[in-house]
Enzyme design. Structure first.
Site, PDB file in Angstrom:
ATOM      1  N   ASP A  10      11.544  -7.362  39.977  1.00 59.03           N
ATOM      2  CA  ASP A  10      12.497  -6.678  39.091  1.00 59.03           C
ATOM      3  C   ASP A  10      11.689  -6.248  37.864  1.00 59.03           C
ATOM      4  OD1 ASP A  10      14.932  -5.828  37.889  1.00 59.03           O
ATOM      5  OD2 ASP A  10      15.104  -7.722  36.804  1.00 59.03           O
ATOM      6  N   TYR A  42      13.748  -0.375  33.229  1.00 60.00           N
ATOM      7  CA  TYR A  42      13.585   0.682  34.232  1.00 60.00           C
ATOM      8  C   TYR A  42      14.722   1.718  34.136  1.00 60.00           C
ATOM      9  CZ  TYR A  42       9.984  -1.651  37.154  1.00 60.00           C
ATOM     10  OH  TYR A  42       8.829  -2.206  37.656  1.00 60.00           O
ATOM     11  N   GLY A  43      15.862   1.260  33.617  1.00 55.90           N
ATOM     12  CA  GLY A  43      17.088   2.057  33.707  1.00 55.90           C
ATOM     13  C   GLY A  43      17.064   3.408  33.030  1.00 55.90           C
ATOM     14  N   ASN A  74      18.544  -3.178  40.987  1.00 57.97           N
ATOM     15  CA  ASN A  74      19.367  -2.068  41.497  1.00 57.97           C
ATOM     16  C   ASN A  74      18.709  -0.724  41.217  1.00 57.97           C
ATOM     17  OD1 ASN A  74      22.473  -3.130  42.045  1.00 57.97           O
ATOM     18  ND2 ASN A  74      21.333  -4.437  40.655  1.00 57.97           N
ATOM     19  N   THR A  75      18.071  -0.608  40.052  1.00 56.04           N
ATOM     20  CA  THR A  75      17.459   0.667  39.645  1.00 56.04           C
ATOM     21  C   THR A  75      16.326   1.025  40.603  1.00 56.04           C
ATOM     22  OG1 THR A  75      17.959  -0.052  37.394  1.00 56.04           O
ATOM     23  CG2 THR A  75      16.558   1.879  37.633  1.00 56.04           C
ATOM     24  N   THR A 188      20.916  -6.525  38.107  1.00 52.86           N
ATOM     25  CA  THR A 188      20.730  -7.967  38.283  1.00 52.86           C
ATOM     26  C   THR A 188      20.726  -8.722  36.943  1.00 52.86           C
ATOM     27  OG1 THR A 188      18.356  -7.560  38.468  1.00 52.86           O
ATOM     28  CG2 THR A 188      19.587  -7.837  40.523  1.00 52.86           C
ATOM     29  N   HIS A 189      20.355  -8.028  35.864  1.00 52.88           N
ATOM     30  CA  HIS A 189      20.428  -8.673  34.544  1.00 52.88           C
ATOM     31  C   HIS A 189      21.867  -9.098  34.207  1.00 52.88           C
ATOM     32  CE1 HIS A 189      16.420  -7.002  33.863  1.00 52.88           C
ATOM     33  NE2 HIS A 189      16.357  -7.673  32.724  1.00 52.88           N
TER      34      HIS A 189
HETATM   35  N1  DGL Z   1      17.603  -5.559  36.626  1.00 58.94           N
HETATM   36  C1  DGL Z   1      17.448  -4.203  36.931  1.00 58.94           C
HETATM   37  C2  DGL Z   1      18.568  -3.609  37.735  1.00 58.94           C
HETATM   38  O1  DGL Z   1      19.136  -4.318  38.527  1.00 58.94           O
HETATM   39  C3  DGL Z   1      16.675  -3.312  35.998  1.00 58.94           C
HETATM   40  C4  DGL Z   1      17.175  -3.158  34.621  1.00 58.94           C
HETATM   41  C5  DGL Z   1      16.252  -2.324  33.777  1.00 58.94           C
HETATM   42  O2  DGL Z   1      15.060  -2.624  33.722  1.00 58.94           O
HETATM   43  O3  DGL Z   1      16.762  -1.362  33.156  1.00 58.94           O
HETATM   44  O4  DGL Z   1      18.868  -2.454  37.633  1.00 58.94           O
END
Ligand code: DGL
Length: 263
Positions: A10, A42-43, A74-75, A188-189
């Site tokens: 992640d 990542y979002g 998820n991203t 997931t956060h």
């Molecule tokens: N935990 C991640 C998700 O499920 C990424 C969140 C991020 O880095 O913006 O999307």
């Protein structure tokens, strides 16, 4: 005795909520985790950037003998799953989105499902696609929540729960008039915000993308006779930037965690 690992990645803390669930459901499995904290969040990144980080993450994990990879992001799942599968045909790859969509579809009675996720996940349309392919009756209401991941990474759910709750409530507000009966935590956060989500929207069924994927992983390992018989499972945790602050917050999720920096 199998030395094989389940590789999990992640951008950061969110992936550890999936690791926590793997430890709960599959305590004997060796796990190697990578949090790409250098590039978190990542979002708000482009698809090209997310694909490139995801490919690099899998290369790092592949230094270990992997029996499965979990995209605990998820991203990344929304943007990079196909590419990851194409370049890693020899390792089964499990993503969080389809597993969460499946559970939400099973739980929802009125077929009105809300989703909170990163901007990139929402823009990808992958949840809407998955839920519509499961049932054309599903009405899906996605909300992008760009402020949440940086706040969670800073540990604000503990240091300033009032602010955390207010920010989450602002994002959830538009869903109140949509008559949803199910809410997907599509990042997931956000698993860490499970209780706050319940407090803000009581009565909803909450689906955590972090957790649903583990049942799928377990089924696969069982069916293919790949379950570990380790007496003492090995767990390796790595991040791509200074681990000091990350380790403090991670310790709230995983007991005795020790994190090493790579790169
Ligand atoms: N935990 C991640 C998700 O499920 C990424 C969140 C991020 O880095 O913006 O999307």
């Amino acid at each position: 005795m199998s030395k094989k690992y389940i590789g999990v990645f992640d951008s950061g803390l969110g992936g550890l909520t999936t690791v926590k669930e793997i430890i709960r459901q599959l305590p004997d499995e060796n796990i190697v985790f990578l949090g790409d904290t250098l590039h978190m969040p990542y979002g708000n990144k482009t698809t090209e950037e997310i694909i490139s980080y995801s490919l690099e993450n899998v290369e790092v994990l592949k230094q270990y003998d992997l029996k499965a990879i979990v995209i605990a992001c998820n991203t990344s799942d929304a943007n990079a799953r196909e590419v990851l599968k194409k370049y890693n045909e020899d390792i089964p790859i499990f993503g969080v989105i389809n597993a969460a969509a499946l559970q939400a579809d099973e739980l929802s009675v009125n077929h009105r499902i809300g989703i909170i996720a990163t901007k990139s996940t929402v823009d990808s349309g992958k949840y809407v696609e998955a839920l519509h392919s499961l049932n054309k009756k599903n009405r899906v209401y996605p909300i992008a929540c760009p402020k949440l991941v940086p706040m969670i990474e800073k540990g604000m759910f503990l240091s300033d729960p009032k602010q955390m709750k207010e920010t989450l409530a602002e994002y959830l507000e538009p869903l109140k008039e949509k008559d949803i009966d199910t809410l997907i935590l599509g990042c997931t956060h956000y698993d860490i915000l499970w209780n706050l989500s319940k407090e803000i929207m009581p009565g909803l069924m909450i689906v955590s993308s972090s957790r649903c994927v583990v049942a799928e992983l377990k089924r696969y390992l069982k069916e293919n006779d790949l379950l570990s018989k380790n007496k003492k499972a090995q767990r390796i945790y790595m991040v791509t930037s200074d681990p000091e602050d990350f380790e403090k917050t991670a310790a709230l999720l995983i007991d005795d965690i020790e994190i090493k920096r790579i790169a």
